[in-house]
Scaffold this motif. Structure first.
Motif, PDB file in Angstrom:
ATOM      1  N   GLN A  79       0.831  -1.197  -0.084  1.00 47.70           N
ATOM      2  CA  GLN A  79      -0.106  -0.029  -0.083  1.00 47.70           C
ATOM      3  C   GLN A  79       0.777   1.167  -0.139  1.00 47.70           C
ATOM      4  N   SER A  80       2.285   1.185   0.032  1.00 52.12           N
ATOM      5  CA  SER A  80       2.845   2.316  -0.075  1.00 52.12           C
ATOM      6  C   SER A  80       4.317   2.014  -0.460  1.00 52.12           C
ATOM      7  N   THR A  81       5.267   3.123  -0.790  1.00 49.70           N
ATOM      8  CA  THR A  81       6.445   2.700  -1.322  1.00 49.70           C
ATOM      9  C   THR A  81       7.382   2.191   0.012  1.00 49.70           C
ATOM     10  N   GLU A  82       7.356   2.779   0.986  1.00 48.05           N
ATOM     11  CA  GLU A  82       7.941   2.001   2.091  1.00 48.05           C
ATOM     12  C   GLU A  82       7.672   0.494   2.123  1.00 48.05           C
ATOM     13  N   GLN A  83       6.653  -0.030   1.874  1.00 46.14           N
ATOM     14  CA  GLN A  83       6.270  -1.395   2.034  1.00 46.14           C
ATOM     15  C   GLN A  83       6.979  -2.066   0.752  1.00 46.14           C
ATOM     16  N   LEU A  84       6.928  -1.328  -0.294  1.00 46.01           N
ATOM     17  CA  LEU A  84       7.466  -2.007  -1.355  1.00 46.01           C
ATOM     18  C   LEU A  84       9.148  -2.052  -1.198  1.00 46.01           C
ATOM     19  N   PHE A  85       9.655  -1.371  -0.504  1.00 48.92           N
ATOM     20  CA  PHE A  85      11.187  -1.350  -0.464  1.00 48.92           C
ATOM     21  C   PHE A  85      11.527  -2.351   0.562  1.00 48.92           C
ATOM     22  N   ASP A  86      10.393  -2.500   1.670  1.00 42.33           N
ATOM     23  CA  ASP A  86      10.848  -3.379   2.451  1.00 42.33           C
ATOM     24  C   ASP A  86      10.538  -4.910   2.149  1.00 42.33           C
ATOM     25  N   GLU A  87       9.487  -4.863   1.019  1.00 41.58           N
ATOM     26  CA  GLU A  87       9.718  -6.254   0.313  1.00 41.58           C
ATOM     27  C   GLU A  87      10.619  -6.864  -0.341  1.00 41.58           C
ATOM     28  N   VAL A  88      11.281  -5.825  -1.050  1.00 39.06           N
ATOM     29  CA  VAL A  88      12.675  -5.914  -1.724  1.00 39.06           C
ATOM     30  C   VAL A  88      13.945  -6.136  -0.689  1.00 39.06           C
ATOM     31  N   GLU A  89      13.901  -5.588   0.045  1.00 36.42           N
ATOM     32  CA  GLU A  89      14.883  -6.018   1.210  1.00 36.42           C
ATOM     33  C   GLU A  89      14.599  -7.207   1.935  1.00 36.42           C
ATOM     34  N   THR A  90      13.483  -7.683   2.103  1.00 30.10           N
ATOM     35  CA  THR A  90      13.082  -8.951   2.718  1.00 30.10           C
ATOM     36  C   THR A  90      13.598 -10.039   1.674  1.00 30.10           C
ATOM     37  N   VAL A  91      13.082 -10.032   0.252  1.00 32.34           N
ATOM     38  CA  VAL A  91      13.514 -10.915  -0.444  1.00 32.34           C
ATOM     39  C   VAL A  91      15.025 -11.231  -0.603  1.00 32.34           C
ATOM     40  N   PHE A  92      15.770 -10.031  -0.430  1.00 38.74           N
ATOM     41  CA  PHE A  92      17.306  -9.982  -0.694  1.00 38.74           C
ATOM     42  C   PHE A  92      17.622 -10.769   0.668  1.00 38.74           C
ATOM     43  N   LEU A  93      17.362 -10.261   1.678  1.00 33.83           N
ATOM     44  CA  LEU A  93      17.852 -11.066   3.078  1.00 33.83           C
ATOM     45  C   LEU A  93      17.446 -12.627   2.843  1.00 33.83           C
ATOM     46  N   ASP A  94      16.428 -13.090   2.366  1.00 31.74           N
ATOM     47  CA  ASP A  94      16.166 -14.323   2.696  1.00 31.74           C
ATOM     48  C   ASP A  94      16.748 -15.346   1.834  1.00 31.74           C
ATOM     49  N   ASN A  95      17.400 -14.645   1.000  1.00 38.05           N
ATOM     50  CA  ASN A  95      17.893 -15.495  -0.079  1.00 38.05           C
ATOM     51  C   ASN A  95      19.472 -15.124  -0.425  1.00 38.05           C
ATOM     52  N   LEU A  96      20.265 -14.522   0.278  1.00 34.82           N
ATOM     53  CA  LEU A  96      21.544 -14.231   0.599  1.00 34.82           C
ATOM     54  C   LEU A  96      22.425 -15.361   0.640  1.00 34.82           C
ATOM     55  N   LEU A  97      23.402 -15.777  -0.195  1.00 32.37           N
ATOM     56  CA  LEU A  97      24.245 -16.945  -0.133  1.00 32.37           C
ATOM     57  C   LEU A  97      25.447 -16.757   0.626  1.00 32.37           C
ATOM     58  N   THR A  98      26.387 -17.531   1.356  1.00 31.18           N
ATOM     59  CA  THR A  98      27.454 -17.288   1.979  1.00 31.18           C
ATOM     60  C   THR A  98      28.307 -17.632   0.876  1.00 31.18           C
ATOM     61  N   ARG A  99      29.346 -16.601   0.380  1.00 31.28           N
ATOM     62  CA  ARG A  99      30.387 -16.678  -0.445  1.00 31.28           C
ATOM     63  C   ARG A  99      31.612 -15.967   0.008  1.00 31.28           C
ATOM     64  N   ASP A 100      32.870 -16.439  -0.670  1.00 30.67           N
ATOM     65  CA  ASP A 100      33.999 -15.788  -0.260  1.00 30.67           C
ATOM     66  C   ASP A 100      34.172 -14.790  -1.328  1.00 30.67           C
ATOM     67  N   MET A 101      33.920 -13.493  -1.059  1.00 27.52           N
ATOM     68  CA  MET A 101      34.018 -12.430  -2.013  1.00 27.52           C
ATOM     69  C   MET A 101      35.015 -11.387  -1.497  1.00 27.52           C
ATOM     70  N   ASP A 102      36.150 -11.928  -0.828  1.00 31.48           N
ATOM     71  CA  ASP A 102      37.026 -11.004  -0.106  1.00 31.48           C
ATOM     72  C   ASP A 102      38.154 -10.402  -1.338  1.00 31.48           C
ATOM     73  N   LEU A 103      38.467 -11.103  -2.274  1.00 24.49           N
ATOM     74  CA  LEU A 103      39.235 -10.774  -3.504  1.00 24.49           C
ATOM     75  C   LEU A 103      38.699  -9.790  -4.272  1.00 24.49           C
ATOM     76  N   ILE A 104      37.287 -10.204  -4.821  1.00 24.74           N
ATOM     77  CA  ILE A 104      36.605  -9.132  -5.705  1.00 24.74           C
ATOM     78  C   ILE A 104      36.327  -7.862  -4.890  1.00 24.74           C
ATOM     79  N   ARG A 105      35.858  -8.042  -3.764  1.00 22.09           N
ATOM     80  CA  ARG A 105      35.544  -6.751  -3.167  1.00 22.09           C
ATOM     81  C   ARG A 105      36.746  -5.844  -2.979  1.00 22.09           C
ATOM     82  N   GLU A 106      38.012  -6.259  -2.748  1.00 26.60           N
ATOM     83  CA  GLU A 106      39.219  -5.665  -2.681  1.00 26.60           C
ATOM     84  C   GLU A 106      39.726  -4.982  -3.816  1.00 26.60           C
ATOM     85  N   ALA A 107      39.416  -5.892  -5.040  1.00 26.60           N
ATOM     86  CA  ALA A 107      39.729  -5.481  -6.323  1.00 26.60           C
ATOM     87  C   ALA A 107      38.651  -4.008  -6.720  1.00 26.60           C
TER      88      ALA A 107
END
Length: 271
Positions: free
Chosen positions: A139-167
């Protein structure tokens, strides 16, 4: 009309997600307030996810002469010439800009093996389908953003990204003005290993990524700086004016002068 005005933007609330996602964005307007003309998308060093409510957009890859009518999609980082065009009377978009390695936190598929425009529902299946159902109930833009954040958090994978982040951090600190060999040396790795990490987790080579980072800075200066094209070329360490012209036109399809004239009217996904 201020081209940035229709957009509502929010940063992620979750601290770790904020290191992966630059921002969520939302736009709700009509074509009559904008234009039905195709708009070129300047290649940026980021991943963009977008959902087009109701009326899809036509997305065209002019480099390979392919078009797609999409409601929900993810665009990869690339130097290909892309344009977007609304197909209906309304323009309503919910999306997110992710850091260049952001997509690799949600899939273990090699990003460089994916198509130029990623079918989100094909990649994520029921997760994407259920997400679309939930955002239509908001019903609101904030709810839309909350849904995007929820789907991202619920589907995060554990990955070693140290090299690429530093690059990525080193490249950004140098404004893209660093050689691949020097980058590998500072990271304590080989050119081959670095290239493999970039292809797998970002979807392009280090060299291609460096070109895009430099172009982002050029685009910003073309829009905001009163400096001459010659000075902009020099400050961004292009060999000469001819090299600058060739590089910008090779990626965008437009000369620096033409791009400078057109940038103020760009509207979609480019802030």
């Amino acid at each position: 009309m201020d081209p940035d005005a229709p957009f509502i933007i929010r940063k992620p609330n979750d601290p770790f997600l904020a290191s992966i996602v630059e921002s969520y964005f939302y736009l709700d307007t009509t074509v009559s307030q904008l234009s039905r003309q195709p708009e070129p998308i300047i290649p940026f060093p980021r991943i963009t996810f977008g959902y087009f409510f109701g009326e899809p957009f036509t997305v065209t890859n002019h480099s390979i002469n392919q078009s797609a009518l999409v409601n929900i999609a993810i665009s990869k980082i690339a130097t290909q010439q892309i344009s977007v065009q609304p197909s209906g009377e309304t323009v309503r978009i919910l999306g997110a800009h992710l850091r260049p390695y952001g997509l690799a936190y949600f899939t273990k598929q090699s990003i460089d093996k994916m198509p130029w425009l990623i079918d989100t529902e094909e990649l994520f299946g029921d997760v994407a389908t259920n997400f679309v159902k939930r955002i239509h109930a908001c019903q609101s833009t904030e709810q839309l953003f909350d849904e995007v954040e929820t789907v991202f958090l619920d589907n995060l994978l554990t990955r070693d990204m140290d090299l690429i982040r530093e690059a990525i951090n080193l490249i950004e600190e140098n404004g893209g003005n660093i050689k691949v060999a020097d980058l590998s040396k500072q990271l304590g790795t080989t050119n081959r290993t670095l290239r493999n990490h970039f292809n797998d987790k970002i979807g392009c080579s280090p060299k291609e990524y460096l070109r895009i980072v430099k172009l982002k800075q050029v685009a910003y200066e073309l829009k905001h700086s009163p400096d001459s094209l010659t000075r902009i070329a020099h400050e961004n360490e292009y060999f000469d004016q001819a090299h600058f012209n060739h590089e910008v036109k090779g990626i965008t399809g437009r000369s620096p002068n033409q791009l400078k004239k057109e940038i103020p009217s760009f509207r979609f996904l480019q802030f």
